[in-house]
Write an enzyme that holds these catalytic residues in place. Structure first.
Site, PDB file in Angstrom:
ATOM      1  N   LYS B 105       0.732  -1.134  -0.076  1.00  0.00           N
ATOM      2  CA  LYS B 105       0.088   0.114   0.092  1.00  0.00           C
ATOM      3  C   LYS B 105       0.889   1.175  -0.076  1.00  0.00           C
ATOM      4  CE  LYS B 105      -2.884   2.574   2.552  1.00  0.00           C
ATOM      5  NZ  LYS B 105      -3.941   3.096   3.856  1.00  0.00           N
ATOM      6  N   GLY B 166      -8.192   9.557   8.704  1.00  0.00           N
ATOM      7  CA  GLY B 166      -8.509   9.632  10.225  1.00  0.00           C
ATOM      8  C   GLY B 166      -9.539  10.864  10.482  1.00  0.00           C
ATOM      9  N   ALA B 193      -9.404   5.603   3.174  1.00  0.00           N
ATOM     10  CA  ALA B 193      -9.203   6.750   4.036  1.00  0.00           C
ATOM     11  C   ALA B 193     -10.635   7.599   4.050  1.00  0.00           C
ATOM     12  CB  ALA B 193      -7.787   7.585   3.693  1.00  0.00           C
ATOM     13  N   GLY B 194     -10.838   8.071   5.394  1.00  0.00           N
ATOM     14  CA  GLY B 194     -11.488   9.280   5.464  1.00  0.00           C
ATOM     15  C   GLY B 194     -13.113   8.775   5.609  1.00  0.00           C
ATOM     16  N   ASN B 215      -9.711   2.028   8.880  1.00  0.00           N
ATOM     17  CA  ASN B 215      -9.247   1.902   9.911  1.00  0.00           C
ATOM     18  C   ASN B 215      -9.801   2.318  11.285  1.00  0.00           C
ATOM     19  OD1 ASN B 215      -5.703   1.080  11.102  1.00  0.00           O
ATOM     20  ND2 ASN B 215      -7.323   1.151  12.364  1.00  0.00           N
ATOM     21  N   SER B 216      -9.771   3.747  11.152  1.00  0.00           N
ATOM     22  CA  SER B 216     -10.140   4.409  12.454  1.00  0.00           C
ATOM     23  C   SER B 216     -11.563   4.196  12.734  1.00  0.00           C
ATOM     24  CB  SER B 216     -10.049   6.084  12.113  1.00  0.00           C
ATOM     25  OG  SER B 216      -8.749   6.116  11.804  1.00  0.00           O
TER      26      SER B 216
END
Lengths: 87, 269
Positions: B105, B166, B193-194, B215-216
């Site tokens: 990645k 994040g 992301a996001g 993830n977050s």
């Protein structure tokens, strides 16, 4: 500091200053004999040596098979990286 | 139309469209439970410096190895923290040696404030790594031309952001993402992301994205394990919605219930 780091002595050519993970250390090895394998033995604990890690010398990858033949010189920067969580 | 439940990563079929990060969880055990609940088969991780006094990383690595074995999954190392192509290439090579995978990645950050990828450095690193045999999964902005250039270089997988890492802001610019999907129909597109909530992931899948990496949104939920399940279901729902073919929007109302012979119907004339 490395396990065998010694006091700084600019005139003693048996000691070499290296930057391991950004931290300055000195190792008491003949400069012409210092290879990556020896440098790592100075820096890593016995437990860490058994773990998964990878190495870069001055920003360039050095494979495990090349540690022995990769010479390390005064002022070189060595990065030793370990797995961590990531996103 | 039939539902294709596998994600294609450079020819490797993966039977989950959710890619999950391994960071930010309250504990390694909750991370493990959340990954299992998500059904994900691809787990992202990273490399960092570790001074001799530190030992924490070894335990995390052990957990992740166990997870990959238990799920019959795959590792996806990232190049987080890299700001130049050279740094990213070096880190990718280090990752390949440790993790024994040519998947990477690829992250090359160009701005510290919003962690926006640097498109110039990203393209350079991509070209170098592809030539070296890597299977590059580049994290990029939702810019069509950058995605097109990455695809032209040989990236079979492209991962535009939904919004900065994040932030949980979701899909900042759906038009851009829809356009990328439309213009690169053969690429495996993963929204990365996001993402903040399950409906964000569902929306991406409804657009025809092939997968979602996050993830977050799971790790920082009050209940990460439940949230992991919610995302898994949202992704399946979105994919099914896309494959099923959605109705066209209409400007005027159309009654759902047949009006003929409804009670109190007032027949004209």
């Amino acid at each position: 500091m490395g396990q065998q780091s010694m006091n700084a002595n600019e005139d003693d050519n048996t000691k070499m200053k290296l930057f391991m993970n950004g931290q300055g250390i000195e190792v008491s090895v003949e400069a012409e004999n210092l290879n990556m394998l020896i440098a790592l033995q100075h820096y890593l604990t016995p437990e860490q040596r058994q773990q998964s890690f990878a190495v870069a010398l001055n920003g360039d990858f050095v494979g495990k098979a090349d540690y022995q033949q990769t010479l390390v010189n005064q002022g070189d920067s060595i990065d030793v990286l370990f797995p961590i969580q990531g996103g | 139309m039939t539902l294709n439940t596998t994600l294609n990563i450079y020819g490797q079929q993966v039977d989950s469209r959710l890619l999950i990060g391994s960071a930010l969880y309250p504990s390694p055990e909750i991370m493990k439970q959340a990954v299992l609940a998500s059904g994900s088969k691809i787990i992202t991780l990273s490399l960092k410096r570790q001074n001799p006094a530190e030992q924490a990383g070894a335990k995390i690595w052990q957990y992740i190895q166990e997870l990959v074995k238990e799920t019959n999954g795959f590792l996806l190392p990232n190049t987080a923290g890299c700001k130049t192509a050279k740094e990213a290439v070096t880190l990718a090579k280090m990752s390949r040696e440790i993790f024994q995978t040519d998947w990477i990645k690829l992250e090359v950050i160009g701005d510290d404030y919003n962690l926006q990828p640097d498109p110039i450095e990203l393209l350079q690193a991509t070209e170098t790594l592809l030539a070296d045999g890597f299977k590059v999964l580049p994290y990029c902005t939702d810019d069509l031309v950058i995605c097109q250039r990455l695809y032209d270089l040989g990236c079979q997988v492209i991962m535009p952001w939904a919004s900065p890492i994040g932030t949980g802001k979701g899909l900042m610019n759906p038009y851009n993402l829809e356009t990328i999907r439309l213009r690169l129909p053969e690429a495996t597109l993963i929204l990365d992301a996001g993402i903040g909530k399950p409906s964000d992931a569902c929306l991406a899948m409804e657009m025809g994205f092939d997968g979602v990496l996050l993830n977050s949104a799971i790790a920082l939920a009050d209940n990460p394990v439940m949230m992991a399940k919610a995302f898994a279901q949202a992704i399946i729902a979105g994919e099914q919605g896309f494959v099923a073919g959605m109705m066209q929007q209409r400007q005027t109302a159309h009654p759902s219930t047949p009006t003929l012979d409804t009670p109190f119907w007032h027949q004209q004339g």
